[in-house]
Design an enzyme around this catalytic site. Structure first.
Site, PDB file in Angstrom:
ATOM      1  N   TRP A 158       5.676 -10.339   0.755  1.00  6.63           N
ATOM      2  CA  TRP A 158       5.217  -9.645   1.947  1.00  6.63           C
ATOM      3  C   TRP A 158       5.824 -10.300   3.184  1.00  6.63           C
ATOM      4  O   TRP A 158       5.910 -11.515   3.271  1.00  6.63           O
ATOM      5  CB  TRP A 158       3.682  -9.714   2.017  1.00  6.63           C
ATOM      6  CG  TRP A 158       3.104  -8.859   3.113  1.00  6.63           C
ATOM      7  CD1 TRP A 158       2.693  -7.581   2.990  1.00  6.63           C
ATOM      8  CD2 TRP A 158       2.886  -9.246   4.473  1.00  6.63           C
ATOM      9  NE1 TRP A 158       2.239  -7.127   4.209  1.00  6.63           N
ATOM     10  CE2 TRP A 158       2.351  -8.123   5.130  1.00  6.63           C
ATOM     11  CE3 TRP A 158       3.107 -10.400   5.214  1.00  6.63           C
ATOM     12  CZ2 TRP A 158       2.010  -8.126   6.483  1.00  6.63           C
ATOM     13  CZ3 TRP A 158       2.776 -10.412   6.563  1.00  6.63           C
ATOM     14  CH2 TRP A 158       2.230  -9.275   7.185  1.00  6.63           C
TER      15      TRP A 158
ATOM     16  N   GLN B  78       4.182   0.565   2.312  1.00  4.09           N
ATOM     17  CA  GLN B  78       4.339  -0.720   3.003  1.00  4.09           C
ATOM     18  C   GLN B  78       5.495  -1.447   2.346  1.00  4.09           C
ATOM     19  O   GLN B  78       5.483  -1.670   1.124  1.00  4.09           O
ATOM     20  CB  GLN B  78       3.049  -1.545   2.871  1.00  4.09           C
ATOM     21  CG  GLN B  78       1.920  -1.048   3.726  1.00  4.09           C
ATOM     22  CD  GLN B  78       2.152  -1.341   5.191  1.00  4.09           C
ATOM     23  OE1 GLN B  78       1.967  -2.451   5.660  1.00  4.09           O
ATOM     24  NE2 GLN B  78       2.580  -0.341   5.938  1.00  4.09           N
TER      25      GLN B  78
ATOM     26  N   ASP C  50       0.782  -1.243   0.000  1.00  2.00           N
ATOM     27  CA  ASP C  50       0.000   0.000   0.000  1.00  2.00           C
ATOM     28  C   ASP C  50       0.815   1.295   0.000  1.00  2.00           C
ATOM     29  O   ASP C  50       1.795   1.414   0.730  1.00  2.00           O
ATOM     30  CB  ASP C  50      -0.861   0.080   1.266  1.00  2.00           C
ATOM     31  CG  ASP C  50      -1.641  -1.165   1.532  1.00  2.00           C
ATOM     32  OD1 ASP C  50      -1.689  -2.042   0.659  1.00  2.00           O
ATOM     33  OD2 ASP C  50      -2.203  -1.274   2.637  1.00  2.00           O
TER      34      ASP C  50
HETATM   35  C1  FRU Z   1      -3.939  -3.646   2.506  1.00  2.00           C
HETATM   36  C2  FRU Z   1      -3.309  -4.157   3.787  1.00  2.00           C
HETATM   37  C3  FRU Z   1      -3.692  -3.260   4.952  1.00  2.00           C
HETATM   38  C4  FRU Z   1      -2.581  -3.491   5.927  1.00  2.00           C
HETATM   39  C5  FRU Z   1      -1.388  -3.685   5.022  1.00  2.00           C
HETATM   40  C6  FRU Z   1      -0.379  -4.666   5.519  1.00  2.00           C
HETATM   41  O1  FRU Z   1      -3.268  -4.042   1.361  1.00  2.00           O
HETATM   42  O2  FRU Z   1      -3.694  -5.501   4.001  1.00  2.00           O
HETATM   43  O3  FRU Z   1      -4.968  -3.504   5.475  1.00  2.00           O
HETATM   44  O4  FRU Z   1      -2.414  -2.415   6.797  1.00  2.00           O
HETATM   45  O5  FRU Z   1      -1.897  -4.098   3.766  1.00  2.00           O
HETATM   46  O6  FRU Z   1       0.754  -4.668   4.729  1.00  2.00           O
END
Ligand code: FRU
Length: 493
Positions: free
Chosen positions: A68, A60, A44
């Protein structure tokens, strides 16, 4: 509480980036002009803000691989939203409430307060029974080095809201009060919860801005709330929202009661790769949205994050778009005008007639922008097909079916990797023209059409050198008033 630990983890991450940068940036899938992280995984957009003369994008970020994992906040600045300078990471997991191995610094937003740059984000940790999420504050004097507030967290999940479904605070200021909207879930239905504060540290619940009745899932990620024209917009990315990745609601809002009444709902983008958009205000008053050009695999269609992980990175942002209110209170999402600075080697043609079942070749290649204006009144075709990014048996098909009033983006033959057909309703009633605006980059296509209301963002991983593009008339003739196209300057590494 350890200030040193965050500094240590940021330094460790910076070293990792340093060590991998050169190799990663040689990757054949790297985008030419879409915002990416230097290396590693990005999702994000966070903390988008125009602060002290520069656009700041936070994101992020996992600097350690192309997947991730524990979330850090990456940080970059720009004077035009197109040319970027990376800064040291802004946040790294370091506290019990945003612990390194089990959670991280999840999404949030930024605001200027007391001359400082404040971030509000979701600290996520594992309490042994799953993720616990709460909203936390960090601030910075110089806009580069951040410190976490010692009284964190500042907003915790209320009774009835599962602690693992309470996140993504988006902040704004109205008069002398700060407001935050958070995504939440209650009794299995998604909510956007509104809070207020006068000092950034003490927050009071105001109201539930809006709630799903099931049609928009059980949890709203990254809600955002902002005025456009004389209306208010709530947007969010629903979990469990079927094929919807980015919903917007338009209505009226009353600050005294905290009530939002919406009358319009729509989709910001109908493609597979547009998620968690965040908005911010440009200094000239434009409301700009930036989305993550991907989505999670809980989407009901076939989904992964593409092959770029093989090059040690994954993820980029869609091109910034301006949200504009249409006369009927729906929204248009128009690529920002700054993108025009990337244009070079213009080609232009006017008054083109394509006979039934014939094709017209468009600018070739994979990094380009093309605009075309179709005259619907003079055309007899009932379908318009764009065959894009064609090479060595690969082809991405975009179909405008005028009879069925639907548009389709088919990437089943795009690259030997991606799958799926995205579709959207295409309301051309009473319209004289269909405008189509294409932004193509190494691994993505963003197709805007019908007054920027039918937009498809989809990633495709064809990077062959010899790609061709064409438009075809089906079921009748096609009259195109103009086609303009450009090559686009490379700004990213
Ligand atoms: C959205 C999300 C958010 C969270 C973040 C974690 O893509 O799932 O809700 O804060 O990504 O990386």
């Amino acid at each position: 509480m350890s200030k040193e630990l965050m500094i240590e983890r940021i330094e460790k991450a910076q070293k990792e980036i340093e060590a991998k940068r050169e190799t990663v940036q040689q990757g054949k899938f790297r985008q030419d002009y879409h915002f990416m992280a230097e290396t590693g995984w990005i999702n994000d957009p966070n903390g988008l803000i125009y602060f002290k003369g520069k656009y700041h994008f936070f994101y992020q970020y996992n600097p350690y691989s192309g997947f991730w994992d524990c979330m850090h906040w990456g940080h970059a600045v720009s004077e035009d939203m197109i040319h970027w300078e990376y800064l040291p990471l802004a946040l790294a997991p370091s506290e019990v409430y945003d612990d390194h191995l089990k959670g991280g610094c999840f999404s949030g937003s930024a605001i200027e307060h007391d001359g400082k740059l404040f971030l509000i984000y979701t600290g996520t940790c594992n309490n042994g029974n799953g993720f616990e999420q709460a909203q936390c504050i960090a601030y910075s004097e110089d806009g580069i080095h951040f410190e976490k507030y010692e009284g964190n967290p500042v907003i915790t999940a209320p009774e009835g809201v599962p602690t693992d479904l309470f996140r993504d605070p988006k902040i704004w200021k109205h008069d002398d009060t700060y407001y935050v909207v958070c995504g939440a879930s209650k009794n299995g239905f998604a909510q956007a919860r509104l809070y207020k504060s006068t000092d950034m540290f003490h927050w009071e619940f105001v109201n539930v801005l809006a709630e799903s009745r099931g049609e928009w899932g059980y949890m709203w990620e990254c809600p955002d709330f902002y005025p456009v024209g004389d209306k208010y917009v709530l947007m969010f990315s629903p979990m469990g929202g079927k094929e919807r990745t980015s919903v917007y609601l338009v209505g009226d809002f009353d600050y005294d009661t905290g009530k939002f009444f919406y009358t319009i709902s729509g989709e910001i983008d109908w493609g597979f790769d547009y998620y968690a958009p965040q908005s911010f205000l440009a200094p000239d008053g434009r409301r700009i949205l930036v989305g993550w050009a991907n989505a999670w695999d809980w989407m009901p269609f076939w989904k992964d994050w593409g092959p770029t992980y093989q090059e040690g990175w994954c993820g980029f942002f869609n091109i910034p778009r301006e949200a504009v209110l249409a006369e009927d209170n729906t929204l248009k999402f128009i690529p920002v005008k700054e993108l025009q600075d990337l244009r070079k080697n213009k080609q232009e043609e006017a008054d083109i007639l394509i006979k039934e079942d014939e094709k017209k070749e468009l600018r070739s290649g994979c990094v380009y922008e093309t605009e075309m204006r179709i005259n619907l009144k003079k055309s007899t075709a009932d379908k318009i097909r764009l065959n894009l990014r064609m090479s060595q048996g690969k082809k991405t098909e975009i179909l405008f079916d005028l009879k069925r009033a639907e548009a389709y983006f088919d990437r089943n033959n795009s690259d030997g990797w991606s799958k799926g057909v995205a579709r959207c309703p295409l309301n051309l009633m009473g319209k004289e023209h269909l405008d189509i605006h294409i932004y193509s980059d190494k691994i993505s296509l963003e197709i805007f059409s019908n007054d920027y209301q039918n937009n498809f963002s989809c990633n495709i991983y064809n990077v062959d050198d010899d790609q061709k593009n064409e438009v075809k008339a089906i079921g009748g003739d096609l009259v195109i008033e103009s086609i303009r196209s450009w090559e686009l300057e490379k700004t990213m590494k």
